[in-house]
Design a protein around this motif. Structure first.
Motif, PDB file in Angstrom:
ATOM      1  N   ASN A 193      11.504 -15.332 -29.782  1.00  0.00           N
ATOM      2  CA  ASN A 193      12.762 -16.016 -29.529  1.00  0.00           C
ATOM      3  C   ASN A 193      13.777 -15.683 -30.822  1.00  0.00           C
ATOM      4  O   ASN A 193      15.016 -16.089 -31.015  1.00  0.00           O
TER       5      ASN A 193
ATOM      6  N   GLN B 142      16.445 -13.760 -29.058  1.00  0.00           N
ATOM      7  CA  GLN B 142      16.677 -14.387 -27.881  1.00  0.00           C
ATOM      8  C   GLN B 142      18.030 -14.014 -27.133  1.00  0.00           C
ATOM      9  O   GLN B 142      17.963 -14.072 -25.600  1.00  0.00           O
TER      10      GLN B 142
ATOM     11  N   HIS C 204      13.404 -14.757 -22.440  1.00  0.00           N
ATOM     12  CA  HIS C 204      12.646 -13.165 -22.278  1.00  0.00           C
ATOM     13  C   HIS C 204      11.625 -13.331 -21.189  1.00  0.00           C
ATOM     14  O   HIS C 204      11.137 -12.236 -20.506  1.00  0.00           O
TER      15      HIS C 204
END
Length: 321
Positions: free
Chosen positions: A8, A11, A42
């Motif tokens: 992230n 992200q 993702h």
């Protein structure tokens, strides 16, 4: 030990592009977010499980990148007193388990969660003191009526799908936030319960990360590398229990920093040495949440610090003896 990252950190970029950037930095593994607070930028487990073509494409993308997947992450509050929210977090976690099973991964990383103070609550209630006795009543309800029964059932579900390690991140605001509470839940539920060891959440509580590692021997299933800077002036005035927003960096008692900007290199060398002493030689995943740096600068500096301090080669024992 292998160098990883909580994916992230990038992200805002498509996964294919993020994988290229991670590989360029020398990162070997990702820990992708699969729901909960981190979202599904993702990886969306439900979609991948329901679409064989999308799943095959995902697996091939990761394979071609040269970056592996260490664990799947799904950090939510599955015991939230708002039942709709609790069900949504729980659903994300179960889809994460099913995706882990399909990928051949035996570990997920998550939070323990925090219930309210009663069945009528609207919001979680994190108890931080033992008196007045009302707080002990709240804790008894949270642990005996909600937390332990939930995790007993969830670990049975996870184990039945090949996920044998539930790595709970010890995070203030949730019931498991230190060594004692991690042991308490494991003792009640079983060995499937372990921890994601993130020193940044421990240090500002006054916990020594090395001593915590030694007391978590056999329980550390995942490791995050994130630093924290304790402001000596603000701490001296207001202590460490700080409810100011994270954006108020100048006035907070502590803020998250990228690796090497909260503590020096010896701090990290001591942590990795302690991890090896208890037999952990897995992936160390950078978690970049430093509001004083942009995404790439924070990652680059963390990578440099970890490459210098991690123990990345196999040990050879007392080769000189």
């Amino acid at each position: 030990m292998k160098l990883g990252v909580v994916a992230n950190a990038l992200q805002n970029k498509p996964l294919a592009e993020a994988l290229i950037q991670f590989r360029r930095l020398g990162i070997e593994y990702i820990e992708p977010g699969c729901g909960g607070y981190a979202g599904k930028a993702h990886v969306n487990p439900q979609k991948l499980l329901q679409d064989d073509v999308a799943f095959a494409s995902f697996v091939e993308m990761v394979r071609k990148s040269g970056v592996g997947i260490s664990v799947l992450s799904c950090h939510g509050n599955p015991v939230h007193p708002n039942q709709q929210m609790a069900k949504a977090y729980d659903r994300d976690m179960r889809y994460t388990v099913l995706l882990a099973e399909k990928l051949g991964i035996d570990t997920i990383s998550c939070f323990s969660g925090c219930p309210g103070d009663s069945k009528e609550s609207k919001y979680p209630n994190w108890v931080t003191c033992a008196w007045p006795d009302d707080y002990l009543t709240i804790l008894a309800y949270q642990w005996n009526d909600v937390l332990i029964p939930y995790w007993k059932e969830f670990t049975e579900f996870a184990n039945s799908h090949g996920v044998t390690k539930i790595a709970l991140e010890m995070h203030p605001g949730f019931c498991v936030y230190n060594v004692y509470t991690a042991h308490r839940l494991r003792d009640a539920v079983g060995d499937a319960i372990g921890v994601t060891f993130d020193p940044s959440h421990l240090l500002w509580q006054g916990i020594d990360p090395v001593m915590a590692i030694r007391n978590l021997n056999g329980m550390i299933y995942n490791v995050h590398a994130k630093d924290v800077r304790i402001d000596p002036y603000n701490k001296a005035v207001n202590g460490v229990l700080d409810t100011r927003h994270y954006s108020e960096e100048l006035d907070r008692s502590w803020i998250f920093r990228t690796v090497g900007y909260g503590n020096d290199i010896k701090y990290w060398k001591d942590i990795f040495s302690a991890l090896r002493l208890i037999g952990f030689d897995g992936v160390i995943s950078i978690e970049h949440e430093d509001s004083l740096m942009n995404q790439m600068e924070g990652l680059e500096k963390a990578v440099r610090t970890l490459k210098e301090s991690m123990l990345s080669k196999e040990r050879t024992g007392m080769w000189w003896a």
